[in-house]
Design an enzyme around this catalytic site. Sequence first.
Site, PDB file in Angstrom:
ATOM      1  N   SER A 100       0.813  -1.214   0.000  1.00 54.80           N
ATOM      2  CA  SER A 100       0.000   0.000   0.000  1.00 54.80           C
ATOM      3  C   SER A 100       0.846   1.263   0.000  1.00 54.80           C
ATOM      4  O   SER A 100       0.313   2.359  -0.206  1.00 54.80           O
ATOM      5  CB  SER A 100      -0.903   0.018   1.240  1.00 54.80           C
ATOM      6  OG  SER A 100      -0.090   0.041   2.414  1.00 54.80           O
ATOM      7  N   ASN A 127       0.067  11.039  12.691  1.00 51.16           N
ATOM      8  CA  ASN A 127      -1.223  10.469  12.302  1.00 51.16           C
ATOM      9  C   ASN A 127      -2.370  11.452  12.480  1.00 51.16           C
ATOM     10  O   ASN A 127      -3.164  11.676  11.553  1.00 51.16           O
ATOM     11  CB  ASN A 127      -1.513   9.197  13.108  1.00 51.16           C
ATOM     12  CG  ASN A 127      -0.573   8.062  12.771  1.00 51.16           C
ATOM     13  OD1 ASN A 127       0.512   7.958  13.334  1.00 51.16           O
ATOM     14  ND2 ASN A 127      -0.980   7.204  11.845  1.00 51.16           N
ATOM     15  N   ASP A 128      -2.465  12.049  13.658  1.00 51.43           N
ATOM     16  CA  ASP A 128      -3.635  12.864  13.983  1.00 51.43           C
ATOM     17  C   ASP A 128      -3.672  14.190  13.238  1.00 51.43           C
ATOM     18  O   ASP A 128      -4.760  14.720  12.969  1.00 51.43           O
ATOM     19  CB  ASP A 128      -3.685  13.129  15.497  1.00 51.43           C
ATOM     20  CG  ASP A 128      -3.942  11.859  16.285  1.00 51.43           C
ATOM     21  OD1 ASP A 128      -4.553  10.927  15.713  1.00 51.43           O
ATOM     22  OD2 ASP A 128      -3.520  11.789  17.455  1.00 51.43           O
ATOM     23  N   SER A 135      -5.694   8.487   4.273  1.00 49.50           N
ATOM     24  CA  SER A 135      -5.205   7.133   4.509  1.00 49.50           C
ATOM     25  C   SER A 135      -4.071   6.893   3.531  1.00 49.50           C
ATOM     26  O   SER A 135      -4.030   7.505   2.456  1.00 49.50           O
ATOM     27  CB  SER A 135      -6.328   6.111   4.273  1.00 49.50           C
ATOM     28  OG  SER A 135      -5.802   4.800   4.130  1.00 49.50           O
ATOM     29  N   THR A 183      13.300  -2.805 -47.776  1.00 51.40           N
ATOM     30  CA  THR A 183      12.293  -3.608 -47.089  1.00 51.40           C
ATOM     31  C   THR A 183      12.914  -4.981 -46.861  1.00 51.40           C
ATOM     32  O   THR A 183      13.613  -5.498 -47.740  1.00 51.40           O
ATOM     33  CB  THR A 183      11.004  -3.732 -47.924  1.00 51.40           C
ATOM     34  OG1 THR A 183      11.304  -4.292 -49.202  1.00 51.40           O
ATOM     35  CG2 THR A 183      10.358  -2.359 -48.117  1.00 51.40           C
ATOM     36  N   HIS A 184      12.690  -5.556 -45.700  1.00 46.82           N
ATOM     37  CA  HIS A 184      13.346  -6.818 -45.313  1.00 46.82           C
ATOM     38  C   HIS A 184      14.865  -6.670 -45.286  1.00 46.82           C
ATOM     39  O   HIS A 184      15.598  -7.658 -45.470  1.00 46.82           O
ATOM     40  CB  HIS A 184      12.962  -7.968 -46.257  1.00 46.82           C
ATOM     41  CG  HIS A 184      11.499  -8.215 -46.370  1.00 46.82           C
ATOM     42  ND1 HIS A 184      10.815  -9.096 -45.560  1.00 46.82           N
ATOM     43  CD2 HIS A 184      10.567  -7.664 -47.190  1.00 46.82           C
ATOM     44  CE1 HIS A 184       9.522  -9.098 -45.892  1.00 46.82           C
ATOM     45  NE2 HIS A 184       9.359  -8.228 -46.872  1.00 46.82           N
ATOM     46  N   SER A 315      38.551   0.300 -26.538  1.00 45.86           N
ATOM     47  CA  SER A 315      39.750   0.377 -25.705  1.00 45.86           C
ATOM     48  C   SER A 315      40.947  -0.289 -26.381  1.00 45.86           C
ATOM     49  O   SER A 315      42.076  -0.186 -25.897  1.00 45.86           O
ATOM     50  CB  SER A 315      39.480  -0.303 -24.358  1.00 45.86           C
ATOM     51  OG  SER A 315      39.193  -1.681 -24.559  1.00 45.86           O
ATOM     52  N   LYS A 320      38.247   3.853 -33.703  1.00 43.45           N
ATOM     53  CA  LYS A 320      36.878   3.349 -33.814  1.00 43.45           C
ATOM     54  C   LYS A 320      35.920   4.286 -33.086  1.00 43.45           C
ATOM     55  O   LYS A 320      36.176   4.709 -31.962  1.00 43.45           O
ATOM     56  CB  LYS A 320      36.787   1.943 -33.228  1.00 43.45           C
ATOM     57  CG  LYS A 320      35.494   1.216 -33.557  1.00 43.45           C
ATOM     58  CD  LYS A 320      35.592  -0.236 -33.102  1.00 43.45           C
ATOM     59  CE  LYS A 320      34.421  -1.067 -33.605  1.00 43.45           C
ATOM     60  NZ  LYS A 320      33.152  -0.645 -33.002  1.00 43.45           N
ATOM     61  N   ASN A 322      31.690   4.678 -32.202  1.00 42.62           N
ATOM     62  CA  ASN A 322      30.436   3.929 -32.170  1.00 42.62           C
ATOM     63  C   ASN A 322      29.221   4.854 -32.076  1.00 42.62           C
ATOM     64  O   ASN A 322      29.330   5.978 -31.590  1.00 42.62           O
ATOM     65  CB  ASN A 322      30.436   2.967 -30.989  1.00 42.62           C
ATOM     66  CG  ASN A 322      31.527   1.922 -31.084  1.00 42.62           C
ATOM     67  OD1 ASN A 322      31.908   1.525 -32.190  1.00 42.62           O
ATOM     68  ND2 ASN A 322      32.037   1.484 -29.951  1.00 42.62           N
TER      69      ASN A 322
END
Length: 462
Positions: A100, A127-128, A135, A183-184, A315, A320, A322
């Site tokens: 909850s 609480n009070d 709740s 396509t494909h 490394s 290179k 990416n």
Amino acid sequence: MNQNAFRIEKDSMGELQVPADALYAAQTQRAVENFPISGLKMPPAFIAAVALVKQCAARVNKDLGLLERGIAEAIEQATQDVIDGRYADQFPVDVFQTGSGTSTNMNVNEVIATLASRSSGQSVGANDHVNMSQSSNDVIPTAIHVSAALAVNTQLIPALEHLQATIAYKAQSLEQIVKTGRTHLMDAMPLTLGQELSAWALQIQNGVERLRAALPRIYKLAQGGTAVGTGINAHPEFAIKIAEALADATGLPFAPNVSFFESLSCQDAAVELSGQMKTVAVSLMKIANDLRWMNSGPLAGLGEIELPALQPGSSIMPGKVNPVIPEAVCMVAAQTIGNDATITIAGQSGSFQLNVMLPVIAYNLLQSIDILANVSRQLADKAIADFTVRTDNMQKALAFNPILVTALNPVIGYLKAAEIAKAAYKQQRPIIDVAAEMTGIPRTELAVLLDPAKLTEGGIQG
């Protein structure tokens, strides 16, 4: 153990030690001891949303004559400190806790009560006073909706709109660049880069519309339902007044749900919003993967574009580089799709009057919003805005693309066109050369019929 490092606190279950400098009290400490599970804490945005609920509740209870003015104002100030993030280290409860979210609700209640007591010189009860008319069962669902609505409106939608605008602008600048369609993953008829990117732009625009379509259910709040949806211990006007207060505080159209029983017993609105974010994630992954393919190489791949070089890619392999931003996008998309699976399972985990996986819904929902927003801006600014086009590679591929012969179907028929395509591919020659030999159509006419730029406009050739 140094006993001076602790103080004794008491709740309905008895006494226990709490760190001496902690602003929270016994119930939070019990949760810390009961749930040493993941080390993951509820997101700051969620804690702020719970505190905002407490702030508005104090104001409404004061106006309804239920809460003494001095205490109410002390609570309001304390909640503002929490909303501003001043005590972020005082919310240690694990995400994987009572279903909850009672532990988090009481954690916030206790911290606010301590701060309010110190500032007012009065005894402010967790609480009070802080939890008056509330709740955990309506506070936590309300905080899920409030935090998600704020994050979607202030983070995710603006980020996606920025991405959409960036893609649309880039597409416009590439309207005249013709490339081989695929396509494909196989050669197909040509299109322009602008046409290709226009699909991405519409995907993102549709994603924004999907998010907006889910928000009306998010704007409906559980607050006022209290324990099971009946509103026990809440003033009859509390629900409408706190929704108005939350709307005033956020600028969003929050309102009480027409059924608090629905608000407490299920999390369908959160599941819906998560599902729309999953769709956005799928769109982002598609775009990112297209970019990775187009950028592949630079020598042994498609090499159609070059993404901005942002960091060394290896490394061990010098030079290179990416496609790091598209890769990050794909990981965010995967995480969001996984979060959606978790939220889906959690959403159906209600028994009668209460869903009992609320904290994990809150955590995953807000994480998805956050990471989607952040990575969308990175995708726009560090990948799409500044990639360059390798027109030489595109033109070479176009010239040798045997599929261009499709344009001759209305003139010579499918079977003859297929024969030409196969011959061009086998001989590795430009399609126009082979077609000129095998059809007798003048080369000047073939140049018009097979013009890649013309073919991107559609219609029937010849």
